[in-house]
Design a protein around this motif. Structure first.
Motif, mmCIF file in Angstrom:
data_model
loop_
_atom_site.group_PDB
_atom_site.id
_atom_site.type_symbol
_atom_site.label_atom_id
_atom_site.label_comp_id
_atom_site.label_asym_id
_atom_site.label_seq_id
_atom_site.Cartn_x
_atom_site.Cartn_y
_atom_site.Cartn_z
ATOM 1 N N GLU A 71 -2.610 4.466 8.202
ATOM 2 C CA GLU A 71 -4.018 4.125 7.968
ATOM 3 C C GLU A 71 -4.128 2.747 7.294
ATOM 4 O OE1 GLU A 71 -7.945 6.217 5.942
ATOM 5 O OE2 GLU A 71 -6.027 7.270 5.903
ATOM 6 N N PHE A 72 -3.267 2.498 6.330
ATOM 7 C CA PHE A 72 -3.233 1.221 5.618
ATOM 8 C C PHE A 72 -2.979 0.069 6.596
ATOM 9 C CE2 PHE A 72 -0.576 -1.795 3.002
ATOM 10 C CZ PHE A 72 -1.594 -2.258 2.179
ATOM 11 N N MET A 73 -2.015 0.250 7.494
ATOM 12 C CA MET A 73 -1.691 -0.799 8.463
ATOM 13 C C MET A 73 -2.877 -1.065 9.399
ATOM 14 S SD MET A 73 1.290 -1.790 7.603
ATOM 15 C CE MET A 73 1.810 -2.765 8.988
ATOM 16 N N GLN A 74 -3.606 -0.026 9.774
ATOM 17 C CA GLN A 74 -4.794 -0.208 10.611
ATOM 18 C C GLN A 74 -5.869 -0.980 9.853
ATOM 19 O OE1 GLN A 74 -5.078 0.493 13.901
ATOM 20 N NE2 GLN A 74 -2.924 1.014 13.709
ATOM 21 N N TYR A 75 -6.060 -0.630 8.585
ATOM 22 C CA TYR A 75 -7.045 -1.327 7.759
ATOM 23 C C TYR A 75 -6.698 -2.812 7.599
ATOM 24 C CZ TYR A 75 -9.404 2.910 5.953
ATOM 25 O OH TYR A 75 -10.137 4.058 5.811
ATOM 26 N N LEU A 76 -5.411 -3.101 7.427
ATOM 27 C CA LEU A 76 -4.997 -4.492 7.193
ATOM 28 C C LEU A 76 -5.365 -5.414 8.347
ATOM 29 C CD1 LEU A 76 -1.527 -4.203 5.424
ATOM 30 C CD2 LEU A 76 -3.731 -4.797 4.425
ATOM 31 N N LYS A 77 -5.499 -4.837 9.543
ATOM 32 C CA LYS A 77 -5.861 -5.650 10.712
ATOM 33 C C LYS A 77 -7.308 -6.127 10.641
ATOM 34 C CE LYS A 77 -2.853 -3.088 13.867
ATOM 35 N NZ LYS A 77 -2.855 -2.207 15.052
ATOM 36 N N THR A 78 -8.133 -5.447 9.843
ATOM 37 C CA THR A 78 -9.563 -5.722 9.861
ATOM 38 C C THR A 78 -10.093 -6.457 8.640
ATOM 39 O OG1 THR A 78 -10.075 -3.569 8.899
ATOM 40 C CG2 THR A 78 -9.980 -3.692 11.297
ATOM 41 N N VAL A 79 -9.275 -6.668 7.618
ATOM 42 C CA VAL A 79 -9.739 -7.373 6.421
ATOM 43 C C VAL A 79 -8.922 -8.635 6.199
ATOM 44 C CG1 VAL A 79 -10.571 -5.299 5.261
ATOM 45 C CG2 VAL A 79 -8.264 -6.081 4.817
ATOM 46 N N ASN A 80 -9.489 -9.523 5.409
ATOM 47 C CA ASN A 80 -8.793 -10.750 5.041
ATOM 48 C C ASN A 80 -8.028 -10.484 3.753
ATOM 49 O OD1 ASN A 80 -8.017 -13.324 4.199
ATOM 50 N ND2 ASN A 80 -9.758 -14.249 5.256
ATOM 51 N N VAL A 81 -6.717 -10.371 3.851
ATOM 52 C CA VAL A 81 -5.879 -10.057 2.695
ATOM 53 C C VAL A 81 -5.583 -11.313 1.878
ATOM 54 C CG1 VAL A 81 -3.653 -9.128 1.965
ATOM 55 C CG2 VAL A 81 -4.856 -8.099 3.874
ATOM 56 N N GLY A 82 -5.450 -12.450 2.543
ATOM 57 C CA GLY A 82 -5.101 -13.688 1.854
ATOM 58 C C GLY A 82 -6.173 -14.175 0.910
ATOM 59 N N GLU A 83 -7.417 -14.117 1.326
ATOM 60 C CA GLU A 83 -8.551 -14.558 0.508
ATOM 61 C C GLU A 83 -9.540 -13.401 0.418
ATOM 62 O OE1 GLU A 83 -8.870 -17.404 -1.165
ATOM 63 O OE2 GLU A 83 -6.924 -18.079 -0.440
ATOM 64 N N ILE A 84 -9.407 -12.600 -0.610
ATOM 65 C CA ILE A 84 -10.217 -11.391 -0.778
ATOM 66 C C ILE A 84 -11.712 -11.711 -0.734
ATOM 67 C CG2 ILE A 84 -10.766 -9.484 -2.347
ATOM 68 C CD1 ILE A 84 -7.995 -9.248 -1.099
#
Length: 153
Positions: A71-84
């Protein structure tokens, strides 16, 4: 001096020497290889990471289960992790909700923050996240979640 007093003094000297050695080792710079081994051991032995939120309380973040990791990996595809901060731009409400859900994954051991309902859906107290997590802490939490689970950025 009696033998028992001599043994006691010798034991005290040995303990003090061991304490000095341990303190000296802890102040040494950690080599990259040592850090990698330590991170691997932390994952293997499921060592939780602690993080302090804005409310001043310390929370533990444990390694995720297989299901949570997927689930975490799926979420990571949809948010900007580098610049919150980019997840809060106008028109990015879906990314903001997803970021809250990701952070909720980290705090499932605290049912007042996040838990799974009977259907297995993650329920997150978004107002708790809003009040107690700032941008820098959110980035740190994401980094901790990736590090604890051996995920590459």
């Amino acid at each position: 001096m009696s033998k028992s007093v001599q043994e006691l003094l010798h034991a005290k000297e040995m303990n003090e020497a061991a304490l000095r050695r341990i303190q000296a080792e802890s102040t040494e710079e950690e080599l990259p290889e040592d850090k990698e081994v330590r991170l691997s051991e932390r994952v293997w032995f499921e060592e939780d990471e602690e993080i302090m939120l804005r409310n001043g309380e310390l929370y533990r973040i444990p390694p995720m289960t297989f299901g949570d990791t997927r689930e975490f990996m799926q979420y990571l595809k949809t948010v900007n992790v580098g610049e919150i901060i980019l997840n809060f731009a106008p028109g990015q409400e879906a990314k903001e909700k997803t970021l809250h859900d990701i952070l909720g994954l980290a705090f499932q051991i605290y049912p007042e923050i996040a838990y799974r309902d009977k259907a297995g859906k993650l329920v997150v107290d978004h107002s708790f996240i809003d009040r107690n997590v700032d941008l820098r802490t959110a980035k740190r939490i994401l980094d901790v979640m990736m590090d604890l689970n051996g995920l590459k950025k």
